[in-house]
Design a protein around this motif. Structure first.
Motif, PDB file in Angstrom:
ATOM      1  N   GLU A  21       0.834  -1.212   0.000  1.00 53.13           N
ATOM      2  CA  GLU A  21       0.000   0.000   0.000  1.00 53.13           C
ATOM      3  C   GLU A  21       0.864   1.256   0.000  1.00 53.13           C
ATOM      4  OE1 GLU A  21      -3.195   0.258   2.916  1.00 53.13           O
ATOM      5  OE2 GLU A  21      -3.296  -1.933   2.910  1.00 53.13           O
ATOM      6  N   CYS A  22       1.968   1.212   0.726  1.00 53.70           N
ATOM      7  CA  CYS A  22       2.870   2.364   0.780  1.00 53.70           C
ATOM      8  C   CYS A  22       3.440   2.655  -0.603  1.00 53.70           C
ATOM      9  CB  CYS A  22       4.001   2.117   1.773  1.00 53.70           C
ATOM     10  SG  CYS A  22       3.470   2.091   3.491  1.00 53.70           S
ATOM     11  N   ALA A  39      12.759   5.232  -1.001  1.00 45.55           N
ATOM     12  CA  ALA A  39      13.841   5.129  -0.011  1.00 45.55           C
ATOM     13  C   ALA A  39      13.287   5.279   1.405  1.00 45.55           C
ATOM     14  CB  ALA A  39      14.903   6.193  -0.281  1.00 45.55           C
ATOM     15  N   PHE A  40      12.349   6.207   1.594  1.00 46.44           N
ATOM     16  CA  PHE A  40      11.750   6.432   2.908  1.00 46.44           C
ATOM     17  C   PHE A  40      10.988   5.194   3.376  1.00 46.44           C
ATOM     18  CE2 PHE A  40       8.174   7.903   5.552  1.00 46.44           C
ATOM     19  CZ  PHE A  40       8.884   8.502   6.582  1.00 46.44           C
ATOM     20  N   ILE A  41      10.208   4.586   2.485  1.00 46.47           N
ATOM     21  CA  ILE A  41       9.430   3.391   2.832  1.00 46.47           C
ATOM     22  C   ILE A  41      10.360   2.257   3.238  1.00 46.47           C
ATOM     23  CG2 ILE A  41       7.906   1.597   1.911  1.00 46.47           C
ATOM     24  CD1 ILE A  41       6.784   3.896   0.035  1.00 46.47           C
ATOM     25  N   ARG A  42      11.369   2.006   2.429  1.00 45.96           N
ATOM     26  CA  ARG A  42      12.321   0.921   2.745  1.00 45.96           C
ATOM     27  C   ARG A  42      13.026   1.173   4.072  1.00 45.96           C
ATOM     28  NH1 ARG A  42      13.522   1.444  -3.023  1.00 45.96           N
ATOM     29  NH2 ARG A  42      12.469  -0.293  -4.051  1.00 45.96           N
ATOM     30  N   MET A  43      13.417   2.431   4.303  1.00 49.69           N
ATOM     31  CA  MET A  43      14.110   2.774   5.544  1.00 49.69           C
ATOM     32  C   MET A  43      13.217   2.503   6.754  1.00 49.69           C
ATOM     33  SD  MET A  43      15.565   6.435   6.836  1.00 49.69           S
ATOM     34  CE  MET A  43      13.927   6.983   7.284  1.00 49.69           C
ATOM     35  N   GLN A  44      11.942   2.890   6.666  1.00 50.84           N
ATOM     36  CA  GLN A  44      11.025   2.696   7.785  1.00 50.84           C
ATOM     37  C   GLN A  44      10.821   1.215   8.091  1.00 50.84           C
ATOM     38  OE1 GLN A  44       9.659   5.023   9.852  1.00 50.84           O
ATOM     39  NE2 GLN A  44      11.033   6.400   8.785  1.00 50.84           N
TER      40      GLN A  44
END
Length: 83
Positions: A21-22, A39-44
């Motif tokens: 979903e992200c 990158a933000f999604i993977r990092m989180q």
């Protein structure tokens, strides 16, 4: 020879669904900012990768937090994120 389907618990499937979903929400953002959102999604998600499968309370909490963050970042007024 095709691989057999992966069997996941309900909680594991919820995590995978949130991850997908992200990335779907990131597709709705300006093309130039897709890299930042990805990158933000993977990092989180990687930030909490040490949580064990049996730590149900933590996983459920992180799912709630992640869903709230998804709502915030899905807003049309949010066009970019910084890491």
């Amino acid at each position: 020879m095709p691989l057999p389907p992966v069997r996941r618990s309900g909680l594991q499937q919820e995590v995978v669904n949130l991850y997908r979903e992200c990335f779907r929400a990131a597709r709705l953002k300006p093309q130039a900012n897709h890299v930042h959102f990805h990158a933000f999604i993977r990092m989180q998600f990687r930030k909490h990768s040490e949580v064990t499968r049996k730590d149900f309370a933590t996983i459920e909490h992180l799912l709630r937090v992640g869903k709230r963050q998804l709502q915030v970042y899905s807003a049309p007024s949010i066009e970019d994120v910084t890491i």
